[in-house]
Design an enzyme around this catalytic site. Structure first.
Site, PDB file in Angstrom:
ATOM      1  N   THR A  97       0.852  -1.193   0.000  1.00 37.37           N
ATOM      2  CA  THR A  97       0.000   0.000   0.000  1.00 37.37           C
ATOM      3  C   THR A  97       0.879   1.231   0.000  1.00 37.37           C
ATOM      4  OG1 THR A  97       0.010   0.355   2.394  1.00 37.37           O
ATOM      5  CG2 THR A  97      -1.643  -1.171   1.510  1.00 37.37           C
ATOM      6  N   ASP A  98       0.281   2.388  -0.200  1.00 41.48           N
ATOM      7  CA  ASP A  98       0.985   3.619   0.113  1.00 41.48           C
ATOM      8  C   ASP A  98       0.805   3.868   1.619  1.00 41.48           C
ATOM      9  OD1 ASP A  98       2.473   5.900  -0.032  1.00 41.48           O
ATOM     10  OD2 ASP A  98       1.436   6.738  -1.763  1.00 41.48           O
ATOM     11  N   TYR A  99       1.418   4.903   2.076  1.00 42.16           N
ATOM     12  CA  TYR A  99       1.560   5.198   3.504  1.00 42.16           C
ATOM     13  C   TYR A  99       0.207   5.288   4.228  1.00 42.16           C
ATOM     14  CZ  TYR A  99       4.421   7.178   7.263  1.00 42.16           C
ATOM     15  OH  TYR A  99       5.097   7.391   8.422  1.00 42.16           O
ATOM     16  N   THR A 100      -0.069   4.358   5.105  1.00 48.20           N
ATOM     17  CA  THR A 100      -1.328   4.293   5.895  1.00 48.20           C
ATOM     18  C   THR A 100      -2.590   4.231   5.035  1.00 48.20           C
ATOM     19  OG1 THR A 100      -1.478   6.719   6.169  1.00 48.20           O
ATOM     20  CG2 THR A 100      -0.360   5.518   7.917  1.00 48.20           C
ATOM     21  N   ALA A 101      -2.454   3.783   3.816  1.00 49.33           N
ATOM     22  CA  ALA A 101      -3.619   3.798   2.916  1.00 49.33           C
ATOM     23  C   ALA A 101      -4.710   2.840   3.373  1.00 49.33           C
ATOM     24  CB  ALA A 101      -3.198   3.474   1.491  1.00 49.33           C
TER      25      ALA A 101
END
Ligand code: BGC
Length: 759
Positions: free
Chosen positions: A302-306
């Site tokens: 995922t992207d950051y905290t997605a």
């Protein structure tokens, strides 16, 4: 055919069997032995991952799906993990990012391989975007080189440096097509065009991963941000994307595909939703297209905290459900949200996810770790000696210099304002002239700016037999005009004024959307004041996006766009200004006249009421009442200190049968006084299709070095690949009909020929 073996085999083939009769038995025996051997000793990365997986507990598997940030940057809502070492030791985290340097990597890797039951090494990720220590021009600038081989080389250097610092994974390449300059992240990609973007995406992957992923100087590439992140509404960061499947497939997907075809083994899902479903939970993107259609075998992060952001998106009621959706859609690794760590086990117990889903994700990640050679030597990228030698090596700096020279785009040059003459009295003016930090742009890796030479410093260096007076003039963004008077005085006393203006490095990149794309602050006012002096004006720009520069271009005699040119950008800029180097960059993205024209890109559709260029004021045409349709600088545009003349386009036929090819040629002559490089561009237009086609599409380009006076004939082959498109029934292929071929130095100034594709 005679058998090379004797028909009768004595001694070691007992029972007097003939060899022919024995072969099937032998083959069966071999298969059995091989299968037994394979089971006993797995050979391929996949087999080794399977064997390891068989020994793992569910917790150990889940830990492989977890990626947590270390000591570096935090961009999302989750707090920095104070207890990362504990997380690793307790088997809660199988991968980390933002941990740099051999010493730190070694420290954490040691915990993973010595203090955990199965000794599974960690991945160490970092955003090595346009260099690790030696910083290259921002990616949009590199794209302006139109030189994939050189870009591949800069990625090789970046990967070599990153790997020398202990890393094994980079969150690059970013290959998002972007047609909205308000979006700050346009600076991280290759611009507006899928063809150029795909060539660059593949080059970047080749450079990052090298030819052997297990080598100590390679990184694992991560293609991002999948998908269509560049199309966020209104250019506003993290915003919604809503687009047709056709647009997605024709324009936005090709560079991701090219990167995967080039061997990229990880993919980052994007922050945005696509047509109502966040990319992080988007099965259509992650399963149907990525895996089923493209055959991707690596893992998705995922992207950051997605994952937790899906709650805010409104597609999951809570983090547990978000984790379930992400895993079900095909997300293998959770960056920083901890949703997988906290909820997968309970989801499994509740029967909401299956063991097979966890196993599949863990296996994909483990397989890549095997391919990276981490199980054979987890410290293979941890060599302090190499770290010292490789970072900022003279060859790396030279590569950054070369790239910076090729990235700059000469947008205007009248009255021979450039090159500057050494020995002249030069006024260097502007807030970016003496800025070290801004030269590096956004995502500057571990690049230091304190020692780098600024544009001012490099001009001083070059112009030792003349004078250089510096006046800052104004800030980048404030309204303070106190410095104007000194700047005007400096210009009055000089032969020429060089103004270094633009955006600060912090105005582009993640979360840096703008609602106006002009020169910030009072920089344009400063330019007007300097114009009053009557002195020739050379405008040197730094910018991470296309800017609206209509007035600024008019005022200036010459305009050189340097983007953010990197560690060696000061030297490269001065060498270009003084003509030691000849500009050869071409815009990878259209520069509008005004923001109101956005989105503006060359590959537009014709419409039912196209503007007649001979009569642009005609009413009821697709146009504006207050601005021309055409951009200030078109895609592909860029000048040189020499001139190139193009012959007419020659085609070796006027018809083509399906499966056949035509060759289009043009002779390009360096008709000016000095050696230079030119990017020859091929565009095609299909006049009629089962769905309407753009007025032109880039289908080929070649960068040529030509000596003064030299001519070269450039040939482009046109066949099935160039003529195929996504037809009305969503299949890819050709359709018979008429085509136009355009070749020239940019997307506007081309000459044309025509042919027909027959049934
Ligand atoms: C960015 C990614 C980046 C990641 C890790 C995110 O905020 O969108 O491009 O790779 O952070 O630093």
């Amino acid at each position: 055919m005679r058998s090379p073996l004797p028909a009768k085999v004595p001694a070691f083939f007992p029972f007097g069997f003939t060899i022919r009769a024995t072969l099937p038995l032998l083959a069966a025996a071999c298969c059995f032995l091989c299968a037994t051997a394979a089971a006993a000793e797995p050979v391929t990365a996949g087999e080794r991952a399977d064997a390891l997986l068989a020994r793992m507990t569910t917790d150990e598997k889940i830990s492989q799906l977890v990626l947590l940030t270390g000591y570096g940057a935090v961009t999302g809502p989750v707090q920095l993990q104070q207890s990362l070492e504990d997380n690793i030791r307790k088997g809660e985290c199988g991968n980390v990012f933002n941990v740099m340097s051999v010493a730190q990597v070694r420290k954490l890797q040691k915990i993973a391989v010595e203090d955990t039951r199965l000794h599974i090494p960690l991945l160490f990720g970092y955003d090595v975007i346009h260099g690790y220590k030696t910083i290259f021009p921002i990616c949009l600038g590199e794209a302006a080189s139109w030189n994939p081989a050189l870009i591949e080389n800069s990625e090789r250097v970046a990967a070599t440096e990153g790997a020398a610092a202990g890393l094994n994974w980079t969150f690059a390449p970013m290959v998002d097509i972007a047609r909205d300059p308000r979006w700050g992240r346009i600076c991280e990609g290759a611009g507006e065009d899928p063809f150029l973007g795909s060539a660059i995406a593949a080059a970047r992957v080749r450079g990052i991963q090298g030819t052997n992923l297990a080598a100590p100087d390679t990184l694992l590439a991560c293609v991002k941000h999948y998908a269509a992140y560049g199309a966020v509404q209104a250019g506003r960061e993290y915003n919604t994307v809503d687009m047709s499947e056709r647009m997605l497939r024709e324009v936005y997907l090709p560079p991701y595909r090219a990167a995967i075809d080039a061997g990229a083994l990880s993919v980052m899902a994007s922050f945005n939703e696509l047509n109502g479903i966040p990319a992080t939970a988007n099965r259509f993107l992650l399963q149907q297209i990525l895996r089923d259609e493209w055959g991707f075998t690596g893992f998705v992060v995922t992207d950051y905290t997605a994952v937790n952001e899906m709650v805010a998106h409104g597609s999951a009621a809570d983090e547990t459900e978000a984790a379930r959706q992400a895993l079900a859609a095909g997300v293998d690794m959770d960056m920083q949200s901890s949703a997988y760590l906290n909820h997968l086990k309970e989801l499994l117990a509740a029967g909401k996810i299956s063991q097979a889903q966890i196993d599949t994700a863990a296996r994909r990640i483990l397989e890549v770790k095997f391919k990276l050679g981490l199980f054979d030597d987890p410290y293979r990228r941890c060599d302090e000696q190499r770290e010292k030698q490789v970072l900022y090596s003279p060859e790396n700096l030279e590569a950054a210099y070369r790239m910076a020279c090729e990235s700059c785009v000469l947008l205007k040059n009248q009255n021979q304002a450039l090159p500057l003459k050494t020995g002249a009295n030069i006024a260097v003016i502007g807030p970016l002239a003496d800025s070290q930090r801004d030269l590096l742009g956004s995502w500057k890796g571990e690049g230091d700016w304190n020692f780098i030479e600024t544009v001012l410093g490099a001009i001083r260096h070059e112009n030792t037999n003349g004078t250089v007076t510096y006046a800052r003039g104004c800030d980048i963004a404030s309204t303070n005009r106190d410095g104007f008077a000194a700047a005007v005085r400096a210009a009055q006393n000089a032969d020429v004024a060089v103004l270094v203006l633009g955006e600060s490095c912090d105005m582009c990149g993640e979360a840096k959307s703008r609602t106006s794309i002009n020169l910030p602050g009072v920089q344009t006012e400063l330019l007007r004041e300097i114009k009053q002096t009557g002195k020739p004006i050379v405008l040197v720009l730094m910018n991470g996006r296309p800017l609206t520069l209509e007035e600024e271009s008019q005022i200036s005699d010459a305009v050189l766009d340097t983007w953010f040119p990197g560690t060696e950008g000061g030297r490269a800029t001065a060498d270009l200004l003084f003509g030691r180097q000849n500009p050869s960059g071409k815009l990878p993205v259209t520069f509008p006249r005004t923001l109101g024209q956005v989105p503006i890109f060359y590959a537009a559709k014709n419409t039912g009421r196209p503007l007649n260029p001979a009569n642009p004021k005609e009413a009821y045409k697709s146009s504006y009442i207050d601005c021309p349709n055409d951009p200030l600088y078109p895609f592909g545009f860029g000048l040189s200190y020499t001139t190139f003349t193009y012959s007419d386009v020659q085609l070796d036929g006027t018809t083509l049968r399906p499966g056949g090819t035509l060759t289009a040629t043009v002779t390009v002559t360096n008709s000016g006084p000095r050696d230079g490089a030119e990017v020859v561009q091929l565009y095609l237009r299909q006049l009629v299709g089962s769905v309407t086609r753009p007025v032109r599409e880039l289908k080929g380009f070649q960068k040529l070095e030509l000596k003064a006076g030299e001519s070269r004939t450039v040939a482009f082959s046109i066949g099935e690949k160039e003529l195929s498109f996504l037809r009305a029934d969503m299949t890819v292929g050709t359709e018979p009909g008429k085509f136009q071929v355009f070749i020239g130095p940019n997307s506007r100034d081309t000459s044309a020929a025509a042919f027909e594709l027959l049934e």
